[in-house]
Scaffold this motif. Sequence first.
Motif: not given
Length: 434
Positions: A292-296, A122-124
């Motif tokens: 909450a960790l979604g973007p990571a 997901t990070k990219a």
Amino acid sequence: MAQIGRDVHLSSVVIAGGVVAAIGILSDPFAFADMSMPAVLMQPAAVASPSSPRASAIGLSAPAAKLEAELEKIRQKHGLPALAGAVVTTEGLWTVAASGVRVAGREEKVTAGDLFHLGSCTKAMTATLCAILVEEGVLRWDTTLAEALPALKGTMHEGYRGITMAELLTQRSGVPADMNRDGLWMKLWQDDADVMTKRAECTRTMLSWGPAHEKSKFEYSNANFIIAGHVLETLTGKSWEEPMRTKLFEPLGMSTAGFGAPGAEGKFDQPQGHRSPTQAVGLGRGSDNPPALGPAGTVHASLEDWGKFISLHLRGEAAAREGKGVAIAGVMIRPETWRLMHTRAVGEGADYAMGWGTGERPWAQGVEGAKRVITHSGSNTMWMCVVWAAPDAGFAVLSATNIGGDAAAKACDDASGALIGLYRSEQPVKPEKR
């Protein structure tokens, strides 16, 4: 609940973070040793090309049939519930296949169109969303946390005020990896606030602690991307999930992409994550990291749809070599932006770009002789996936399984090798001198 946000890696030694450190033919991406392919892949049987980019998704083309058989061997060897693999190019999907079952102990077979949890891959995607906002003029790579988050002026540690978005995305901000201090990790599981509020609280808390080290030093931390996500939410007034859908997933046609563990409660319509080869985790609380960790690391998708995102990056690299950009949703991403996202950041530690590990591999050699790779793995400890992209050769291999751990890591390593061998046997490279 114990933190499950640390990725498992393709290595005999677990490394903190989502960068692949593979053994076997792929080797550690931070070591540029000339690794040879296993004997079984040195001379793959001849296969026919798919008649179209989607051919292998409709029935079984020759490459897909061969791939499915190879995946089944690997799956059985490592004792996995399911294993899937795909090859994508600048033109899109080349082949995809899957083997095994969605849930251990049940009969529902996994399909090539099933959804897999992508973890830290997901990070990219988050970095690409940032790139879109940079090109729109909403954000700058050198936007500092003090500029972006003025509401935190009274609580932000002095050591973080000058940290930029680029430093967050390249894991060189000084933000610590450990999120357990002050009970923060447990607070993220509480259901008394919406996801934007939780990301805001996580950001406020972690930026009050002070840097764990000098910002030039690499330390893999999911918190870097949670903070980056909060910055995007502050600037746009929307949750990170909304522009991910409207600016990335929908324009790319990633109709299966979503967040959290895939599938519907009480049904077996998609694979489920597993804690062991015989124990599925089901859905609901504990089936993934907190939202909450979604973007990571909480995106899920089919391999075909994940491949659409990877293909975008391959096209971006190809265009950049000609001094051109590639547009998405009407926003032109300039060649220098593509290069920045894929180039190792300067400083001590790992070869890491914006959501990508970087390196070189002989199998990745392109027509001009360059052999760069960009790579990442993802695992919430109940799933595992890996992508190896060869920008100079214009292709990438993707593998995924619905279980975590060492066996899953080794299986993805084997699957990646099989995918590379299959593609290279059909698409031989004839390097030209520089």
